[in-house]
Motif scaffolding. Structure first.
Motif, PDB file in Angstrom:
ATOM      1  N   ASN A  21       0.821  -1.214   0.000  1.00 31.21           N
ATOM      2  CA  ASN A  21       0.000   0.000   0.000  1.00 31.21           C
ATOM      3  C   ASN A  21       0.855   1.263   0.000  1.00 31.21           C
ATOM      4  OD1 ASN A  21      -3.071  -0.475   0.145  1.00 31.21           O
ATOM      5  ND2 ASN A  21      -2.171  -2.107   1.377  1.00 31.21           N
ATOM      6  N   LEU A  38      -5.559   9.179  -6.806  1.00 33.65           N
ATOM      7  CA  LEU A  38      -6.728   8.524  -6.210  1.00 33.65           C
ATOM      8  C   LEU A  38      -6.341   7.169  -5.619  1.00 33.65           C
ATOM      9  CD1 LEU A  38      -9.728   8.396  -5.597  1.00 33.65           C
ATOM     10  CD2 LEU A  38     -10.104   7.544  -7.939  1.00 33.65           C
ATOM     11  N   VAL A  39      -5.582   6.388  -6.353  1.00 36.99           N
ATOM     12  CA  VAL A  39      -5.131   5.089  -5.854  1.00 36.99           C
ATOM     13  C   VAL A  39      -4.324   5.281  -4.564  1.00 36.99           C
ATOM     14  CG1 VAL A  39      -3.602   3.122  -6.338  1.00 36.99           C
ATOM     15  CG2 VAL A  39      -5.211   3.923  -8.096  1.00 36.99           C
ATOM     16  N   LEU A  58      -6.595   6.342  -1.576  1.00 37.27           N
ATOM     17  CA  LEU A  58      -7.377   5.234  -1.040  1.00 37.27           C
ATOM     18  C   LEU A  58      -6.483   4.219  -0.316  1.00 37.27           C
ATOM     19  CD1 LEU A  58      -9.866   4.731  -4.002  1.00 37.27           C
ATOM     20  CD2 LEU A  58     -10.381   5.700  -1.743  1.00 37.27           C
ATOM     21  N   GLY A  95      -5.282   6.019   2.798  1.00 35.35           N
ATOM     22  CA  GLY A  95      -6.433   6.317   3.658  1.00 35.35           C
ATOM     23  C   GLY A  95      -6.778   5.153   4.565  1.00 35.35           C
ATOM     24  N   GLY A  96      -6.748   3.947   4.005  1.00 35.84           N
ATOM     25  CA  GLY A  96      -7.033   2.763   4.812  1.00 35.84           C
ATOM     26  C   GLY A  96      -6.036   2.566   5.925  1.00 35.84           C
ATOM     27  N   HIS A 123      -9.690   0.109   6.849  1.00 37.14           N
ATOM     28  CA  HIS A 123      -9.427  -0.641   5.621  1.00 37.14           C
ATOM     29  C   HIS A 123     -10.710  -0.784   4.806  1.00 37.14           C
ATOM     30  CE1 HIS A 123      -5.930  -2.867   7.845  1.00 37.14           C
ATOM     31  NE2 HIS A 123      -5.674  -1.581   7.652  1.00 37.14           N
ATOM     32  N   PHE A 168     -11.865   2.570   3.025  1.00 37.75           N
ATOM     33  CA  PHE A 168     -11.073   3.044   1.892  1.00 37.75           C
ATOM     34  C   PHE A 168     -10.747   1.962   0.862  1.00 37.75           C
ATOM     35  CE2 PHE A 168     -10.392   6.416   4.935  1.00 37.75           C
ATOM     36  CZ  PHE A 168     -10.407   7.554   4.134  1.00 37.75           C
ATOM     37  N   TRP A 169     -10.575   0.729   1.304  1.00 37.26           N
ATOM     38  CA  TRP A 169     -10.114  -0.297   0.369  1.00 37.26           C
ATOM     39  C   TRP A 169     -11.243  -0.941  -0.428  1.00 37.26           C
ATOM     40  CZ3 TRP A 169      -5.868  -2.880   3.852  1.00 37.26           C
ATOM     41  CH2 TRP A 169      -4.816  -1.969   3.996  1.00 37.26           C
ATOM     42  N   PRO A 226     -13.709   0.850  -1.882  1.00 39.59           N
ATOM     43  CA  PRO A 226     -13.718   1.676  -3.099  1.00 39.59           C
ATOM     44  C   PRO A 226     -12.471   1.451  -3.975  1.00 39.59           C
ATOM     45  CG  PRO A 226     -14.329   3.007  -1.211  1.00 39.59           C
ATOM     46  CD  PRO A 226     -13.875   1.685  -0.676  1.00 39.59           C
ATOM     47  N   LEU A 227     -11.325   1.238  -3.354  1.00 37.33           N
ATOM     48  CA  LEU A 227     -10.106   0.985  -4.120  1.00 37.33           C
ATOM     49  C   LEU A 227     -10.234  -0.300  -4.931  1.00 37.33           C
ATOM     50  CD1 LEU A 227      -7.179   1.572  -4.906  1.00 37.33           C
ATOM     51  CD2 LEU A 227      -6.468   0.462  -2.764  1.00 37.33           C
ATOM     52  N   ASN A 253      -5.139  -6.276  -1.325  1.00 33.59           N
ATOM     53  CA  ASN A 253      -6.211  -5.608  -0.591  1.00 33.59           C
ATOM     54  C   ASN A 253      -7.506  -6.409  -0.608  1.00 33.59           C
ATOM     55  OD1 ASN A 253      -4.493  -3.658   0.229  1.00 33.59           O
ATOM     56  ND2 ASN A 253      -5.288  -2.046  -1.060  1.00 33.59           N
TER      57      ASN A 253
END
Length: 138
Positions: A33, A47-48, A51, A54-55, A77, A80-81, A83-84, A110
């Motif tokens: 990550n 964005l990647v 996210l 963010g997790g 996790h 954020f993950w 949506p990732l 993830n």
């Protein structure tokens, strides 16, 4: 639990995790990550990265708040993950070479993490408030 040093409390909790979890987090999950930052200039890279990080960062807040690992750490996790993973499955950025390979690895790692995280969050919502390595609940 008596008031002690935050770092010591988190370290105690970390060391109480099963060895395979420690290895998973330190050798695979966190590095994969964090590497997203390297690809921030690629298509959808910001964005990647947001996210992916963010997790990790929201989970760190929970970790510090509870002075150790609880099932709620998985909440960051999930937020954020999910949506990732959806992004990488349904709207994957145009990528070639190392970035394409990285996105495939990030998705696999993830997605696997989320299998554990969703269950941990379910258990936390069901009342499991234990702090791993400590004799108290939150």
């Amino acid at each position: 639990m008596r008031k002690t040093n935050l770092t010591a409390d988190i370290w105690t909790s970390f060391r109480a995790l099963p060895l395979w979890v420690i290895i998973w987090m330190m050798v695979i999950l966190a590095p994969i990550n964090m590497i997203s930052l390297y690809f921030a200039s690629e298509p959808m890279g910001i964005l990647v990265t947001a996210l992916a990080w963010g997790g990790m960062l929201t989970s760190q807040i929970v970790l510090m708040r509870h002075r150790g690992f609880t099932k709620l750490v998985s909440g960051g996790h999930v937020i954020f993950w999910v949506p990732l993973v959806l992004l990488l499955v349904f709207a994957r950025p145009v990528a070639n070479g190392a970035y394409d390979t990285y996105l495939a690895i990030l998705l696999a790692v993830n997605l696997l993490s989320l299998l554990f995280d969703i269950n941990d969050l379910r258990l936390w919502l069901g009342g499991d408030r234990r702090v791993i390595g400590h004799e108290r609940s939150v």
